[in-house]
Scaffold this motif. Structure first.
Motif, short mmCIF file in Angstrom:
data_model
loop_
_atom_site.label_atom_id
_atom_site.label_comp_id
_atom_site.label_asym_id
_atom_site.label_seq_id
_atom_site.Cartn_x
_atom_site.Cartn_y
_atom_site.Cartn_z
N LEU A 87 76.39 24.71 5.19
CA LEU A 87 74.98 25.02 5.45
C LEU A 87 74.22 25.21 4.14
O LEU A 87 73.10 24.73 3.99
N ALA A 88 74.84 25.87 3.16
CA ALA A 88 74.20 26.05 1.85
C ALA A 88 73.96 24.71 1.18
O ALA A 88 72.92 24.51 0.53
N ALA A 89 74.88 23.75 1.35
CA ALA A 89 74.70 22.41 0.78
C ALA A 89 73.50 21.72 1.41
O ALA A 89 72.69 21.09 0.71
N VAL A 90 73.34 21.86 2.73
CA VAL A 90 72.20 21.24 3.42
C VAL A 90 70.89 21.86 2.96
O VAL A 90 69.96 21.15 2.54
N LEU A 94 66.03 11.80 1.91
CA LEU A 94 66.73 12.70 2.81
C LEU A 94 67.95 12.09 3.50
O LEU A 94 68.60 12.76 4.29
N SER A 95 68.27 10.85 3.21
CA SER A 95 69.40 10.22 3.90
C SER A 95 70.71 10.96 3.62
O SER A 95 71.52 11.17 4.52
N GLU A 96 70.92 11.38 2.38
CA GLU A 96 72.13 12.15 2.06
C GLU A 96 72.10 13.51 2.73
O GLU A 96 73.13 14.00 3.19
N VAL A 97 70.93 14.12 2.77
CA VAL A 97 70.80 15.43 3.41
C VAL A 97 71.09 15.30 4.91
O VAL A 97 71.71 16.18 5.51
N GLN A 98 70.66 14.20 5.50
CA GLN A 98 70.92 13.97 6.92
C GLN A 98 72.42 13.95 7.19
O GLN A 98 72.89 14.54 8.15
N GLN A 99 73.18 13.30 6.33
CA GLN A 99 74.64 13.26 6.51
C GLN A 99 75.22 14.66 6.39
O GLN A 99 76.09 15.04 7.17
N THR A 121 70.50 18.13 12.34
CA THR A 121 69.73 16.93 12.03
C THR A 121 68.55 17.34 11.16
O THR A 121 68.15 18.49 11.14
N VAL A 122 67.99 16.38 10.44
CA VAL A 122 66.83 16.62 9.57
C VAL A 122 65.70 15.75 10.04
O VAL A 122 65.90 14.56 10.32
N GLY A 123 64.50 16.31 10.11
CA GLY A 123 63.33 15.55 10.48
C GLY A 123 62.17 15.89 9.55
O GLY A 123 62.11 16.98 9.01
N VAL A 124 61.28 14.94 9.37
CA VAL A 124 60.10 15.13 8.52
C VAL A 124 58.87 14.99 9.39
O VAL A 124 58.74 14.03 10.14
#
Length: 125
Positions: free
Chosen positions: A58-61, A108-113, A121-124
Motif C-alpha cells: 500500500l505504501a508503494a501505491v 499511472l500505468s505502473e501505479v495501476q499494476q 484500482t487507480v482512476g483519474v
C-alpha cells in the motif's frame, strides 16, 4: 486534478495500517521533491481510519501516486483524503494546479499494476 484509489479492504489476516500515519511518513519521504516543485502535501485522513492490508504494498501505491502528483504539479497543495464505504476504501489525492490529463494518466500505468497487487484500482478524474 484528482486521483482516486478504490480498494477492497482485505480480511483481518493482513496487518492493520493507520492511513493517516502512513501519509505522514510518505510526506516526509517525498518532501525534497515537493519542495523542488514548491508543493505541499495536506493530510486530511482521519487518524482513526485503518485498513487491513499489506503495509509495504500500500505504501508503494500511495508513494507512487504522491510522486506522480508532485512531478506533474508545481506551486500546489496536494490534498490527501480517504473514506471507507463498507469493505471499500476510497483514497483521494487532489492537486490545486492543472495537469495535462493524458500525460499524467500515462504515468499511472505502473501505479495501476501496484494497486492491482493490493486488490485496488487507480482512476483519474
Amino acid at each position: 486534478m484528482a486521483t482516486n484509489v478504490n480498494r477492497a479492504l482485505e480480511p483481518a489476516s493482513q496487518s492493520k495500517v493507520a492511513l493517516h500515519l502512513m501519509i505522514n511518513q510518505l510526506s516526509v519521504s517525498t518532501m525534497p521533491a515537493a519542495a523542488r516543485n514548491q508543493s505541499t502535501i495536506v493530510n486530511e485522513i482521519p487518524a482513526e481510519l485503518y485498513v487491513n492490508t499489506d503495509q509495504h504494498k500500500l505504501a508503494a501505491v500511495i508513494g507512487s501516486l504522491l510522486n506522480a502528483m508532485i512531478s506533474h504539479t508545481g506551486n500546489a497543495a496536494i490534498h490527501v483524503s480517504a473514506k471507507a464505504y463498507g469493505n471499500v476504501m476510497l483514497l483521494h489525492l487532489k492537486g490545486q494546479s492543472k495537469l495535462n490529463n493524458p500525460v499524467f494518466a500515462g504515468t499511472l500505468s505502473e501505479v495501476q499494476q501496484l494497486a492491482q497487487n493490493v486488490g485496488g484500482t487507480v482512476g483519474v478524474t
